[in-house]
Design a protein around this motif. Structure first.
Motif, PDB file in Angstrom:
ATOM      1  N   ASP A  35       0.808  -1.262  -0.034  1.00 29.16           N
ATOM      2  CA  ASP A  35       0.060  -0.012  -0.052  1.00 29.16           C
ATOM      3  C   ASP A  35       0.822   1.295  -0.124  1.00 29.16           C
ATOM      4  OD1 ASP A  35      -1.595   2.048   0.572  1.00 29.16           O
ATOM      5  OD2 ASP A  35      -2.802   0.923   2.119  1.00 29.16           O
ATOM      6  N   SER A  37       0.435   4.136   0.948  1.00 30.96           N
ATOM      7  CA  SER A  37       0.365   4.994   2.245  1.00 30.96           C
ATOM      8  C   SER A  37       1.371   4.294   3.261  1.00 30.96           C
ATOM      9  CB  SER A  37      -0.919   5.067   2.624  1.00 30.96           C
ATOM     10  OG  SER A  37      -1.467   3.852   3.153  1.00 30.96           O
ATOM     11  N   SER A  62       0.458   7.250  -5.228  1.00 32.38           N
ATOM     12  CA  SER A  62      -0.812   7.663  -5.098  1.00 32.38           C
ATOM     13  C   SER A  62      -1.517   6.432  -4.592  1.00 32.38           C
ATOM     14  CB  SER A  62      -1.543   7.924  -6.733  1.00 32.38           C
ATOM     15  OG  SER A  62      -1.756   6.552  -7.308  1.00 32.38           O
ATOM     16  N   SER A  63      -2.899   6.507  -4.449  1.00 30.82           N
ATOM     17  CA  SER A  63      -3.692   5.229  -3.902  1.00 30.82           C
ATOM     18  C   SER A  63      -3.633   4.030  -4.977  1.00 30.82           C
ATOM     19  CB  SER A  63      -4.899   5.584  -3.353  1.00 30.82           C
ATOM     20  OG  SER A  63      -5.767   6.182  -4.762  1.00 30.82           O
ATOM     21  N   THR A  64      -3.505   4.233  -6.065  1.00 30.82           N
ATOM     22  CA  THR A  64      -3.489   3.273  -7.090  1.00 30.82           C
ATOM     23  C   THR A  64      -2.266   2.913  -7.821  1.00 30.82           C
ATOM     24  OG1 THR A  64      -4.049   5.048  -8.880  1.00 30.82           O
ATOM     25  CG2 THR A  64      -5.880   3.952  -7.574  1.00 30.82           C
TER      26      THR A  64
END
Length: 95
Positions: A35, A37, A62-64
């Motif tokens: 992930d 993050s 980024s989140s993706t």
């Protein structure tokens, strides 16, 4: 297709880099296990036969995806030759 738009970046590292070119790619496949993050993606490259000739690249997250961008001024200053590149995933909480 606009290759300067991160949505259109190739989903793998380039096989060849030309000195003075802007290069970019993304890695969507790492996100399911690492992930963004909580982890960081970076690369280290070493020139064959010249152990002290190295450079590092750090991806943005980024989140993706993990996005990698290397400016033309950076590639222009690289010594000509063959390089071996390794990707590293680092956990942000403890490096």
């Amino acid at each position: 297709m606009n290759l300067f738009d991160s949505a259109n970046y190739p989903n793998r590292e380039p096989e060849t880099i030309v000195a003075g070119d802007f290069i970019s790619w993304k890695r969507d496949d790492f996100v399911s296990d690492y992930d963004p993050s909580s982890y960081a993606l970076s690369y280290s490259a070493r020139k064959d036969g010249a152990g002290s000739t190295t450079f590092s690249i750090t991806a943005s997250e980024s989140s993706t995806s993990y996005f990698v961008e290397v400016g033309s001024s950076t590639t222009a200053n690289s010594a000509v030759g063959d390089y071996r590149c390794q990707a590293y995933i680092t956990r942000s909480s403890d490096s």
